[in-house]
Design an enzyme around this catalytic site. Structure first.
Site, PDB file in Angstrom:
ATOM      1  N   GLU A  16       0.843  -1.201   0.000  1.00 27.58           N
ATOM      2  CA  GLU A  16       0.000   0.000   0.000  1.00 27.58           C
ATOM      3  C   GLU A  16       0.875   1.246   0.000  1.00 27.58           C
ATOM      4  OE1 GLU A  16      -3.045   1.047  -0.023  1.00 27.58           O
ATOM      5  OE2 GLU A  16      -4.388  -0.616   0.438  1.00 27.58           O
ATOM      6  N   ARG A  99      -7.742   1.132  13.022  1.00 25.50           N
ATOM      7  CA  ARG A  99      -6.329   1.510  12.873  1.00 25.50           C
ATOM      8  C   ARG A  99      -6.174   2.533  11.754  1.00 25.50           C
ATOM      9  NH1 ARG A  99      -4.813  -0.208   8.008  1.00 25.50           N
ATOM     10  NH2 ARG A  99      -5.522  -2.228   7.249  1.00 25.50           N
ATOM     11  N   ASN A 146      -9.231   6.164   2.233  1.00 22.51           N
ATOM     12  CA  ASN A 146      -8.238   5.916   1.200  1.00 22.51           C
ATOM     13  C   ASN A 146      -8.046   7.144   0.328  1.00 22.51           C
ATOM     14  OD1 ASN A 146      -6.978   3.236   1.164  1.00 22.51           O
ATOM     15  ND2 ASN A 146      -9.064   2.465   1.244  1.00 22.51           N
ATOM     16  N   ASP A 196      -9.551   2.340  -4.318  1.00 24.56           N
ATOM     17  CA  ASP A 196      -8.659   2.270  -3.151  1.00 24.56           C
ATOM     18  C   ASP A 196      -7.713   3.471  -3.196  1.00 24.56           C
ATOM     19  OD1 ASP A 196      -6.970   1.456  -1.095  1.00 24.56           O
ATOM     20  OD2 ASP A 196      -6.966  -0.640  -1.654  1.00 24.56           O
TER      21      ASP A 196
HETATM   22 CA    CA Z   1      -5.719   1.462   0.785  1.00 25.04          CA
END
Ligand code: CA
Length: 290
Positions: A16, A99, A146, A196
């Site tokens: 990521e 988180r 995101n 995302d």
């Molecule tokens: Ca992500």
């Protein structure tokens, strides 16, 4: 159709947070679940990693040197000469299971970072860390924070809550950091995968990694039209960033998590770092000013 090629055999569980660190000519990215910050040097073709000892949602460069990381529930600094993260600010939120997830710096050097809901309910948030290290609560009702990007004139902030299956925009005030007038600029059809991570190119178009879609799509935020697709041979495509010479390379992170043994056999490069030259350049990323 353009196809991304694997360039680092990383086999990340949850790759990521791709971001180009122009000052040091390296791509920053993370493996959230492995708790690792990765530094990829494309000139040497070398990828090294720093273990931070807990989940790490994203990484950004710091103007004074070193890195800023969003750890499990704290933002920390990693100095260039010392690899031990030092906590700068801790998350105070009512939902202790959530988180930190994706985040990025705005054109004024503030660090925007959101959380992901452990229960996949809209109980996550978006926060902003100022240069004075104060944390400000920006948005409630988020499922999976995101994809942040700012327009080239710094008047619009683009945002993705993956739970909404949409790419949204806000009016953005660079002086006050206020965001207003949220609207959807592109609703993402289910067969594209879930939106995302995101970045913006020099023409103001948005490049979005589609989780479950095995692709990065280029979207026009003015018309909501899908302009181009880059195929990625890893279904869980997670984030992307322009980097390299002239910011002409699009780097793409992917994940292995959530895949069956059969899918992993069919997609041996899942979790690797990919790259493609899409024929358009990106814009420089911003560093944390604090
Ligand atoms: Ca992500």
């Amino acid at each position: 159709m353009l196809k991304a090629e694997p360039i680092v055999d990383a086999q990340a569980t949850l790759g990521e947070g791709a971001l180009w660190d122009a000052r040091r000519r390296r791509l920053l990215w993370v493996d959230i679940q492995a708790g690792k910050v990765h530094l990829f040097n494309p000139d040497a073709g070398e990828d090294e990693s720093i273990a931070v000892g807990q989940t790490v949602g994203t990484v950004v460069p710091r103007a004074r040197g070193g890195l800023i990381v969003a750890m499990h529930r704290a933002v920390a600094a990693i100095d260039p000469d010392c690899r031990e993260p030092k906590i700068l600010a801790e998350l105070q939120s009512p939902t202790a299971e959530n988180r930190f997830n994706d985040g990025k710096c705005d054109p004024a050097g503030r660090f925007w970072v959101g959380t992901i809901s452990a229960s996949r309910r809209p109980d996550a948030c978006l926060y902003r860390l100022q240069a004075d290290l104060s944390i400000h609560h920006v948005l409630d009702g988020v499922v999976n924070s995101n994809g942040l990007a700012w327009s080239l004139d710094a008047k619009t902030m683009y945002y993705i809550d993956t739970g909404t299956h949409a790419i949204d925009a806000f009016d953005y005030d660079i002086d006050s950091a206020a965001v207003r007038n949220r609207r959807t600029v592109a609703a993402v059809p289910a067969d594209e995968g879930k939106p995302d991570g995101m970045t913006i190119d020099a023409e103001g178009m948005l490049w979005v990694a589609h989780w479950g879609g095995g692709r990065v799509n280029r979207w026009d935020p003015r018309s909501g039209r899908l302009l181009q697709t880059v195929a990625v041979p890893a279904a869980h495509t997670t984030s992307c960033a322009f980097g390299g010479t002239d910011l002409a390379t699009l780097y793409i992170t992917t994940a292995r998590t959530g895949m069956t043994a059969e899918q992993l056999t069919a997609q041996p490069h899942a979790g690797d770092l990919f790259a493609v030259h899409p024929g358009v350049s990106g814009v420089p990323a911003f560093e944390f000013a604090g």
